[in-house]
Design a protein around this motif. Structure first.
Motif, PDB file in Angstrom:
ATOM      1  N   VAL A 206       0.852  -1.181   0.000  1.00 45.06           N
ATOM      2  CA  VAL A 206       0.000   0.000   0.000  1.00 45.06           C
ATOM      3  C   VAL A 206       0.891   1.236   0.000  1.00 45.06           C
ATOM      4  N   VAL A 207       0.618   2.149  -0.929  1.00 45.93           N
ATOM      5  CA  VAL A 207       1.402   3.373  -1.024  1.00 45.93           C
ATOM      6  C   VAL A 207       0.808   4.385  -0.059  1.00 45.93           C
ATOM      7  N   GLU A 208       1.633   4.853   0.834  1.00 45.26           N
ATOM      8  CA  GLU A 208       1.156   5.829   1.795  1.00 45.26           C
ATOM      9  C   GLU A 208       1.263   7.221   1.203  1.00 45.26           C
ATOM     10  N   ASN A 209       0.429   8.117   1.689  1.00 44.44           N
ATOM     11  CA  ASN A 209       0.474   9.492   1.252  1.00 44.44           C
ATOM     12  C   ASN A 209       1.693  10.159   1.874  1.00 44.44           C
ATOM     13  N   LYS A 210       2.648  10.539   1.044  1.00 45.34           N
ATOM     14  CA  LYS A 210       3.905  11.062   1.553  1.00 45.34           C
ATOM     15  C   LYS A 210       3.923  12.590   1.609  1.00 45.34           C
ATOM     16  N   ARG A 211       2.839  13.234   1.196  1.00 49.66           N
ATOM     17  CA  ARG A 211       2.783  14.689   1.267  1.00 49.66           C
ATOM     18  C   ARG A 211       2.488  15.133   2.690  1.00 49.66           C
ATOM     19  N   SER A 212       2.983  16.303   3.004  1.00 44.89           N
ATOM     20  CA  SER A 212       2.719  16.845   4.334  1.00 44.89           C
ATOM     21  C   SER A 212       1.271  17.314   4.419  1.00 44.89           C
ATOM     22  N   PRO A 213       0.681  17.341   5.611  1.00 40.65           N
ATOM     23  CA  PRO A 213      -0.711  17.785   5.744  1.00 40.65           C
ATOM     24  C   PRO A 213      -0.929  19.220   5.260  1.00 40.65           C
ATOM     25  N   GLN A 214       0.072  20.092   5.465  1.00 34.07           N
ATOM     26  CA  GLN A 214      -0.068  21.472   4.994  1.00 34.07           C
ATOM     27  C   GLN A 214      -0.123  21.512   3.472  1.00 34.07           C
ATOM     28  N   ARG A 215       0.685  20.697   2.834  1.00 34.30           N
ATOM     29  CA  ARG A 215       0.703  20.666   1.373  1.00 34.30           C
ATOM     30  C   ARG A 215      -0.619  20.120   0.836  1.00 34.30           C
TER      31      ARG A 215
END
Length: 61
Positions: free
Chosen positions: A12-21
């Motif tokens: 499973v690919v996790e969301n690697k973006r920051s929450p602010q982005r």
């Protein structure tokens, strides 16, 4: 005949973006409005005119 549950071989690919982005991206996407029919027709006509101009230049060359 026995069936096994389908499992993806890829992890499973996790969301690697920051929450602010992510929040900023959602806000930007929220501001995008669909084009009106008139805008769509104008865009199509502009593309056709550009294509005609390119053909004329190619014929001359």
């Amino acid at each position: 005949m026995a069936r096994t549950a389908y499992r993806h071989s890829d992890p499973v690919v996790e969301n690697k973006r920051s929450p602010q982005r992510n929040r900023r991206r959602c806000e930007q996407l929220r501001r995008i409005h669909p084009m009106t029919r008139e805008q769509q027709l104008a865009l199509i006509e502009e593309a056709r005119a550009a294509r005609r101009a390119a053909q004329q230049v190619a014929e001359v060359a």
